[in-house]
Scaffold this motif. Structure first.
Motif, mmCIF file in Angstrom:
data_model
loop_
_atom_site.group_PDB
_atom_site.id
_atom_site.type_symbol
_atom_site.label_atom_id
_atom_site.label_comp_id
_atom_site.label_asym_id
_atom_site.label_seq_id
_atom_site.Cartn_x
_atom_site.Cartn_y
_atom_site.Cartn_z
ATOM 1 N N SER A 1 -2.673 -9.634 -13.954
ATOM 2 C CA SER A 1 -3.448 -8.808 -13.019
ATOM 3 C C SER A 1 -3.428 -9.445 -11.640
ATOM 4 C CB SER A 1 -4.896 -8.649 -13.498
ATOM 5 O OG SER A 1 -5.588 -9.882 -13.407
ATOM 6 N N LYS A 2 -3.498 -8.603 -10.623
ATOM 7 C CA LYS A 2 -3.555 -9.059 -9.237
ATOM 8 C C LYS A 2 -4.535 -8.156 -8.521
ATOM 9 C CE LYS A 2 -0.773 -12.272 -7.606
ATOM 10 N NZ LYS A 2 -1.349 -13.498 -7.102
ATOM 11 N N PHE A 3 -5.527 -8.714 -7.865
ATOM 12 C CA PHE A 3 -6.402 -7.850 -7.085
ATOM 13 C C PHE A 3 -6.901 -8.534 -5.814
ATOM 14 C CE2 PHE A 3 -8.918 -9.876 -10.377
ATOM 15 C CZ PHE A 3 -10.088 -10.280 -9.744
ATOM 16 N N THR A 4 -7.180 -7.693 -4.810
ATOM 17 C CA THR A 4 -7.700 -8.167 -3.526
ATOM 18 C C THR A 4 -9.074 -7.534 -3.336
ATOM 19 O OG1 THR A 4 -6.785 -6.295 -2.301
ATOM 20 C CG2 THR A 4 -5.345 -8.208 -2.597
ATOM 21 N N ASP A 63 -5.372 -8.988 1.730
ATOM 22 C CA ASP A 63 -5.887 -7.723 2.270
ATOM 23 C C ASP A 63 -4.988 -7.106 3.343
ATOM 24 O OD1 ASP A 63 -8.018 -7.854 0.572
ATOM 25 O OD2 ASP A 63 -9.433 -8.654 2.045
ATOM 26 N N TRP A 64 -3.965 -7.856 3.802
ATOM 27 C CA TRP A 64 -3.128 -7.345 4.890
ATOM 28 C C TRP A 64 -1.685 -7.105 4.505
ATOM 29 C CZ3 TRP A 64 -6.437 -11.589 5.682
ATOM 30 C CH2 TRP A 64 -7.620 -11.261 6.375
ATOM 31 N N THR A 65 -1.164 -7.923 3.617
ATOM 32 C CA THR A 65 0.267 -7.809 3.322
ATOM 33 C C THR A 65 0.573 -8.254 1.897
ATOM 34 O OG1 THR A 65 2.466 -8.300 4.228
ATOM 35 C CG2 THR A 65 0.922 -10.133 4.137
ATOM 36 N N ALA A 66 1.772 -7.900 1.430
ATOM 37 C CA ALA A 66 2.212 -8.313 0.084
ATOM 38 C C ALA A 66 3.669 -8.744 0.150
ATOM 39 C CB ALA A 66 2.060 -7.160 -0.903
ATOM 40 N N PHE A 67 3.999 -9.752 -0.633
ATOM 41 C CA PHE A 67 5.391 -10.158 -0.819
ATOM 42 C C PHE A 67 5.722 -9.975 -2.288
ATOM 43 C CE2 PHE A 67 4.199 -12.377 3.020
ATOM 44 C CZ PHE A 67 5.328 -12.235 3.819
ATOM 45 N N VAL A 68 6.861 -9.355 -2.563
ATOM 46 C CA VAL A 68 7.248 -9.103 -3.961
ATOM 47 C C VAL A 68 8.668 -9.609 -4.194
ATOM 48 C CG1 VAL A 68 5.741 -7.104 -4.307
ATOM 49 C CG2 VAL A 68 8.031 -6.767 -3.359
ATOM 50 N N GLU A 113 1.758 -0.749 -2.124
ATOM 51 C CA GLU A 113 1.209 -0.468 -0.787
ATOM 52 C C GLU A 113 0.014 0.467 -0.867
ATOM 53 O OE1 GLU A 113 4.506 -1.091 2.605
ATOM 54 O OE2 GLU A 113 4.457 0.914 1.726
ATOM 55 N N SER A 114 0.093 1.428 -1.791
ATOM 56 C CA SER A 114 -0.970 2.417 -1.926
ATOM 57 C C SER A 114 -2.249 1.807 -2.508
ATOM 58 C CB SER A 114 -0.463 3.562 -2.799
ATOM 59 O OG SER A 114 -1.536 4.347 -3.231
ATOM 60 N N ILE A 115 -2.150 1.095 -3.645
ATOM 61 C CA ILE A 115 -3.355 0.599 -4.322
ATOM 62 C C ILE A 115 -4.029 -0.521 -3.531
ATOM 63 C CG2 ILE A 115 -2.261 -1.107 -5.867
ATOM 64 C CD1 ILE A 115 -5.204 1.253 -6.759
ATOM 65 N N PHE A 116 -3.235 -1.342 -2.840
ATOM 66 C CA PHE A 116 -3.827 -2.436 -2.058
ATOM 67 C C PHE A 116 -4.163 -2.004 -0.631
ATOM 68 C CE2 PHE A 116 -1.450 -4.881 -5.353
ATOM 69 C CZ PHE A 116 -2.542 -5.538 -5.913
ATOM 70 N N LYS A 117 -3.967 -0.684 -0.357
ATOM 71 C CA LYS A 117 -4.288 -0.093 0.950
ATOM 72 C C LYS A 117 -3.627 -0.853 2.105
ATOM 73 C CE LYS A 117 -8.761 1.833 -0.499
ATOM 74 N NZ LYS A 117 -8.718 1.489 -1.930
ATOM 75 N N LEU A 118 -2.361 -1.186 1.915
ATOM 76 C CA LEU A 118 -1.667 -1.998 2.917
ATOM 77 C C LEU A 118 -1.232 -1.180 4.126
ATOM 78 C CD1 LEU A 118 0.409 -4.279 0.545
ATOM 79 C CD2 LEU A 118 -1.716 -4.808 1.716
ATOM 80 N N SER A 119 -0.917 0.111 3.925
ATOM 81 C CA SER A 119 -0.521 0.939 5.061
ATOM 82 C C SER A 119 -1.710 1.152 5.984
ATOM 83 C CB SER A 119 -0.001 2.294 4.595
ATOM 84 O OG SER A 119 0.572 2.189 3.327
ATOM 85 N N SER A 120 -2.901 1.395 5.385
ATOM 86 C CA SER A 120 -4.090 1.639 6.209
ATOM 87 C C SER A 120 -4.537 0.364 6.912
ATOM 88 C CB SER A 120 -5.236 2.201 5.370
ATOM 89 O OG SER A 120 -5.532 1.345 4.299
ATOM 90 N N ALA A 121 -4.256 -0.798 6.297
ATOM 91 C CA ALA A 121 -4.614 -2.073 6.934
ATOM 92 C C ALA A 121 -3.826 -2.241 8.222
ATOM 93 C CB ALA A 121 -4.333 -3.238 6.002
ATOM 94 N N ARG A 122 -2.621 -1.650 8.257
ATOM 95 C CA ARG A 122 -1.783 -1.794 9.444
ATOM 96 C C ARG A 122 -2.122 -0.780 10.528
ATOM 97 N NH1 ARG A 122 3.212 -1.707 5.979
ATOM 98 N NH2 ARG A 122 3.005 -3.634 4.830
ATOM 99 N N THR A 123 -2.669 0.372 10.126
ATOM 100 C CA THR A 123 -2.882 1.429 11.112
ATOM 101 C C THR A 123 -4.210 1.313 11.844
ATOM 102 O OG1 THR A 123 -3.635 2.829 9.300
ATOM 103 C CG2 THR A 123 -1.373 3.125 10.021
#
Length: 204
Positions: free
Chosen positions: A104-107, A153-158, A171-181
């Motif tokens: 599991s991975k969560f922010t 909370d801002w980015t992910a590396f995979v 990107e969707s579940i960790f809300k990464l696109s909205s963190a950038r906008t």
């Protein structure tokens, strides 16, 4: 920060932390501990932990509020996790797997769990963590999320094998696109863009 833990380079599997603290296993040397303390802000507590299950990254998954831990960790370990990371600690399994940090991975924004996690378990975990969850994979179908993804909370590396579908779910579940906008994300966005450009340059 370039670091080793007990002389080993796989630091992600042996350590666990959040914005308040970093926990390292008993195998970490005094020199390694001092290097980490010197490299991190004073507000981040670096603490060595006496726990026989020493791969802390595999047995603990946490954000800034909650930690899930392996059902067999020592009581003292549970207390140290709670004190140093400032989190509420729950002994849990994910899809019947005790290595919660691996599966599991969560922010503070959301989380991803082992693909075989039942809906019932996901709802229970989601209410414990107070973040939305999704079952998913990395690296073209790997269920070892902890071994294939680093996320905040801002980015992910995979991992390099991760598919575009897996990336869009992440990107969707960790809300990464909205963190950038958002306004707060604009500074982060330029950092992420710079990182992406430099990685592409290195790979090409």
């Amino acid at each position: 920060i370039h670091a080793t833990i007990g002389g080993c380079r796989f630091v992600g599997r042996t350590t666990v932390g959040n914005r308040r603290g970093l926990l390292v296993p008993s195998t970490a040397t005094d020199q390694e501990l001092q290097h980490l303390r010197n490299s991190l802000p004073d507000s981040v507590v670096v603490q060595r932990i006496e726990e026989r299950l020493s791969a802390l990254g595999n047995i603990v998954s946490c954000n800034d509020h909650v930690a899930l831990v392996h059902p067999d960790v020592d009581r003292e370990t549970e207390d140290v996790i709670s004190d140093v990371l400032g989190v509420e600690v729950f002994r849990q399994t994910v899809a019947g797997q005790a290595l919660v940090g691996s599966y599991s991975k969560f922010t503070n924004q959301g989380g991803m769990v082992h693909p075989r996690t039942t809906l019932e378990d996901m709802e229970e975990l989601s209410s414990l963590l107070q973040v939305p969850l999704v079952a998913g994979t990395v690296n073209r179908g790997s269920d070892v999320l902890g071994g294939g993804m680093v996320v905040n909370d801002w980015t992910a590396f995979v991992g390099l094998d991760t598919t575009s579908t897996e990336i869009s779910v992440i990107e969707s579940i960790f809300k990464l696109s909205s963190a950038r906008t958002g306004d707060a994300g604009r500074g982060q966005s330029s950092i992420v863009s710079d990182m992406r450009s430099s990685l592409i340059d290195q790979l090409s």
